[in-house]
Design an enzyme around this catalytic site. Structure first.
Site, short mmCIF file in Angstrom:
data_model
loop_
_atom_site.label_atom_id
_atom_site.label_comp_id
_atom_site.label_asym_id
_atom_site.label_seq_id
_atom_site.Cartn_x
_atom_site.Cartn_y
_atom_site.Cartn_z
N ARG A 118 30.35 46.33 39.98
CA ARG A 118 29.36 45.77 38.96
C ARG A 118 28.43 44.93 39.85
O ARG A 118 28.43 45.55 41.25
CB ARG A 118 30.24 44.02 38.78
CG ARG A 118 31.33 43.67 39.45
CD ARG A 118 31.03 42.55 38.45
NE ARG A 118 31.20 40.97 39.09
CZ ARG A 118 31.62 39.57 38.63
NH1 ARG A 118 31.99 39.69 37.60
NH2 ARG A 118 32.98 38.79 40.02
N GLU A 157 26.03 35.01 38.11
CA GLU A 157 26.36 34.74 39.41
C GLU A 157 25.09 35.36 40.50
O GLU A 157 25.49 36.26 40.98
CB GLU A 157 27.44 35.01 40.17
CG GLU A 157 28.51 34.05 39.08
CD GLU A 157 29.84 34.57 40.06
OE1 GLU A 157 30.15 35.39 40.64
OE2 GLU A 157 30.97 33.16 39.72
N GLU A 316 33.19 28.44 35.15
CA GLU A 316 34.29 29.34 35.35
C GLU A 316 34.55 28.48 36.49
O GLU A 316 34.31 27.75 37.16
CB GLU A 316 33.94 30.38 35.54
CG GLU A 316 33.80 31.46 34.59
CD GLU A 316 33.03 32.94 36.09
OE1 GLU A 316 33.30 33.07 36.69
OE2 GLU A 316 32.08 33.51 35.37
N TRP A 324 41.59 38.18 43.91
CA TRP A 324 40.65 38.53 44.82
C TRP A 324 40.19 38.16 46.50
O TRP A 324 39.88 38.16 47.59
CB TRP A 324 39.15 37.89 44.70
CG TRP A 324 38.55 37.19 43.92
CD1 TRP A 324 38.65 36.73 42.90
CD2 TRP A 324 38.74 35.55 44.29
NE1 TRP A 324 38.15 35.84 42.91
CE2 TRP A 324 37.98 34.78 43.30
CE3 TRP A 324 38.18 35.31 45.92
CZ2 TRP A 324 37.07 33.53 43.63
CZ3 TRP A 324 37.54 34.05 45.99
CH2 TRP A 324 37.42 33.22 45.27
N GLU A 364 40.43 43.16 37.37
CA GLU A 364 40.50 41.69 37.43
C GLU A 364 41.79 41.21 36.72
O GLU A 364 42.45 40.24 36.02
CB GLU A 364 39.55 40.55 36.97
CG GLU A 364 38.20 41.13 38.24
CD GLU A 364 37.14 40.10 37.52
OE1 GLU A 364 37.09 39.72 36.60
OE2 GLU A 364 36.28 39.61 38.16
N PHE A 366 44.41 41.04 38.11
CA PHE A 366 45.90 40.02 38.26
C PHE A 366 44.96 38.49 38.08
O PHE A 366 45.64 38.03 38.71
CB PHE A 366 46.51 40.52 39.78
CG PHE A 366 47.07 41.96 39.05
CD1 PHE A 366 48.09 41.95 38.66
CD2 PHE A 366 46.82 43.18 39.53
CE1 PHE A 366 49.17 42.65 38.48
CE2 PHE A 366 47.69 44.05 40.19
CZ PHE A 366 48.68 44.22 39.06
C1 GLA Z 1 33.57 35.28 39.39
C2 GLA Z 1 33.05 35.88 37.90
C3 GLA Z 1 33.79 36.42 37.25
C4 GLA Z 1 35.28 36.42 37.45
C5 GLA Z 1 35.43 35.82 38.22
C6 GLA Z 1 36.67 35.70 39.02
O1 GLA Z 1 33.45 33.48 39.07
O2 GLA Z 1 31.26 35.30 37.60
O3 GLA Z 1 32.97 37.27 36.25
O4 GLA Z 1 34.60 38.40 38.41
O5 GLA Z 1 34.75 35.13 39.46
O6 GLA Z 1 37.42 35.15 40.02
#
Ligand code: GLA
Ligand code: ZN
Length: 677
Positions: A118, A157, A316, A324, A364, A366
């Site tokens: 991505r 982000e 978030e 990660w 993602e 997990f």
């Molecule tokens: C970021 C992304 C999300 C996801 C989270 C996982 O904040 O914006 O799409 O990947 O991390 O922690």
């Protein structure tokens, strides 16, 4: 130009924001009914949708499938759930890349990324810009006045995982950016110091991005590339924002920041904070052995600061572990609530998560979610439902502002410059200094605002400057004015060394701070790994420093602590300078926690910062106040029950109980008192 002023809070949201990224395209539509039923059960008020959905919304060029999004927004609206609608421009579809392979970003080593993950985007790419503008316009036309729409969430982000691209389009764009910034190539040669190592340029056409070179690249070039990459991402944000303002007037536009993540140092959030209608932030606990709640508090304070003190939204965080990091611990019982309400205490108008329903497939799966793989018969789900109820009882805090006690200077440009190659000591990490000074203030129960070095500081009795290597003359004048007018300043070593082009200020170090601090630094004397120096204080007490020492020559400042050993033995380690109505402290070594606490102890006395009433370590107390009242947040991060002195009685909003004199905060619990009056 926008036809009407955009709102700064989510349209139609009358409670705190509670919900998460909702990616229903990963599930059959039959699951959606269960989703909305459970969202209602948990008290979800808003979800973020569509962030990664470009390939589904535009399955082939110019062919759109909005049916599923129509049904989804209608369904959410029927259930009273507000929508933070993503523009999906962080994930162009594969057809786009096959038509425009040069939109894939290139690393400094010349490697072009592939499709299949991505956020693989060259932000200079004209085809990307056109395609992003097109899908944004389509979405805005279709949903701009949908009754479920609360706000727009542009992209995702910016800056991670690709902070800069080094391709040929970027090279051409960089040259245009440089020409606009410098006017002539001679001015650039001067600013970059290209006389060194024979780097003189005859024309802008000769300049490339700072791609991989045999050894250290020109630091001013590297620094400008950081600025360029940041500005280029911002151009794309502004392009989308302006489309949304035009087609969907009045709806606030945001993009989710990651203000305090050290991996995301590529974005100047002071500049971005001015471009968004509403600041939103993502925060994840970094489990590196340090106290995660302190890092969280810092992130929240920084986010509020880039929002200019205004309310913001945590868009978030995680209900439990992420997936990660090398090691991803689950959150302890109660920790999710402490985290969520910790952000609210520091100005967030709610707490949202990545993500609503835990994925079964993809990278993602997990990562924890509000609705885990295990379903509703799980601790995480029960805590989510509990948190929804807690946030509901806190609705009245909306619109109030967090009250800070002190300020810390923070500048992404300085951070960028300091992390370039060939600095006096690789063990000196500017972020570590910021974190450690923050932690020392946190442990004194002081709430911190962050400020740009050129910002008005007059509201703060104490200003801390952890390591501000790059400092403009204007910032120096600002600090001088601040101290002369009665402020107390604490400056740590390796501050005020270079100007905006990474050129050493003329004269002795620390150029713009010499007069303020009443001293010069003749030479840096960095320490070897694990080397310690002792320093002795006026009362004979001893502390130690590591990483860094300096040969400081007082020129008006008094010596408070002195190096007791090492190369700088006998020279000042900590000084204090009275200037005008104020005081400026300087520390020339890396103090540990005890040293920082001692230093700040003296500084808060000078600053007459009223010490917070006796509070145990890791019991966090923060005040939000405004038209709807004053709210005292108390968060107990310890395993023992605590008592927090209450000067004003009030009603505790999570339990509904009256509180007077002393507020009981059980181990691991959060309490929020609406103070009477
Ligand atoms: C970021 C992304 C999300 C996801 C989270 C996982 O904040 O914006 O799409 O990947 O991390 O922690
Ligand atoms: Zn590029």
């Amino acid at each position: 130009m926008p036809e009407s002023m955009p709102e700064t809070s989510p349209r139609g949201l009358t409670r705190l924001a509670f919900g998460g990224d909702y990616n229903p395209e990963q599930w059959p539509e039959s699951v959606w009914q269960e989703d909305v039923r459970l969202m209602r059960e948990a008290g979800v008020t808003m979800v973020s949708v569509g962030i990664f959905s470009w390939a589904l919304l535009e399955p082939s060029p110019g062919v759109y499938d909005f049916g599923w999004m129509d049904r989804l927004l209608d369904l959410l609206h029927e259930h009273g759930i507000r929508v933070d609608l993503g523009t999906p421009t962080v994930c162009p579809p594969v057809w786009f890349y096959r038509a425009h392979p040069d939109a894939l970003p290139v690393t400094a080593d010349g490697v072009r990324h592939e499709f299949g993950s991505r956020a693989a985007i060259c932000h200079s790419n004209a085809d990307y810009r056109t395609a992003a503008a097109s899908i944004t316009t389509k979405l805005a036309e279709r949903y701009g006045d949908h009754p479920a729409l609360a706000m727009w969430h542009v992209h995702n982000e910016y800056g991670v995982p690709v902070s800069a691209c080094y391709c040929d389009s970027c090279a051409a764009h960089f040259r245009r950016w440089l020409a606009a910034a410098y006017g002539t190539v001679d001015a650039l040669n001067e600013a970059w110091g290209t006389a060194f190592w024979g780097q003189r340029y005859a024309a802008f056409e000769d300049i490339n991005p700072p791609r991989t070179t045999p050894t250290a690249v020109n630091p001013a070039q590297a620094l400008d590339y950081k600025r360029f990459a940041d500005a280029t991402m911002r151009e794309n944000f502004v392009m989308e924002r302006d489309i949304l303002h035009r087609v969907s007037p009045g709806v606030p536009v945001t993009t989710n920041f990651m203000t305090a993540l050290s991996q995301c140092d590529s974005v100047d959030y002071w500049a971005w904070g001015r471009e968004v209608d509403l600041v939103t932030n993502d925060h994840y606990l970094i489990t590196d052995g340090r106290r995660t709640h302190v890092n969280l508090a810092m992130a929240a304070d920084l986010t509020r600061s880039v929002a200019g003190g205004a309310p913001w939204i945590l868009l978030e965080h995680s209900t439990s572990g992420v997936n990660w990091q090398p090691r991803n611990p689950a959150k302890a019982p109660g920790q999710m609530a402490r985290n969520s309400l910790g952000h609210v205490a520091r100005g967030s108008e709610g707490a949202m998560f990545f993500q609503w329903r835990q994925s079964r497939r993809g990278a993602e799966k997990f990562h924890s979610a509000m609705l885990p793989h295990g379903g509703t018969d799980t601790r995480v789900w029960r805590e989510v439902v509990q948190l929804g109820a807690s946030l509901d009882s806190l609705s009245t805090v909306r619109g109030t502002r967090t009250r800070a006690d002190v300020a810390m200077l923070w500048d992404w440009h300085s951070w960028w410059a300091q992390n370039l190659d060939w600095r006096p000591n690789a063990d000196h990490d500017p972020r570590e200094r910021a974190d450690s000074f923050y932690e020392a203030l946190y442990d004194r129960h002081l709430t911190v605002d962050f400020a740009h070095p050129e910002a008005d500081l007059s509201a703060y009795p104490l200003v801390v400057v952890p390591a501000l290597y790059l400092m403009t003359e204007a910032a120096g004048r600002n600090l001088r004015r601040y101290v002369e007018n009665g402020g107390t300043l604490v400056v740590s070593y390796f501050s005020g060394i270079v100007d905006e082009h990474d050129a050493v200020h003329e004269g002795a170090y620390p150029g713009p701070l010499r007069d303020v601090l009443g001293l010069t630094v003749e030479e840096f004397s960095p320490l070897l790994q694990d080397q310690l120096v002792r320093i002795t204080g006026p009362d004979g007490s001893e502390l130690s420093g590591d990483v860094w020492t300096e040969f400081v020559v007082p020129r008006g400042a008094e010596t408070v602590w002195t190096y007791a050993d090492g190369l700088t033995a006998g020279h000042p380690a900590v000084t204090r300078h009275r200037l005008g109505e104020g005081t400026a402290w300087y520390v020339s070594t890396r103090l540990g926690a005890d040293g920082l606490d001692a230093l700040l102890g003296w500084a808060v006395e000078d600053a007459q910062v009223t010490p917070r009433a006796d509070l145990p370590r890791d019991v966090e107390v923060v005040l939000r106040a405004g038209e709807s009242g004053s709210f005292l947040f108390a968060i107990n991060h310890t395993a023992s029950d605590a008592k927090v002195p209450l000067e004003t009685p009030g009603t505790e909003l999570l339990t509904g109980e009256r509180a007077a004199g002393r507020l009981e905060v059980p181990a691991g619990a959060v309490r929020v008192v609406r103070l009477d009056g």
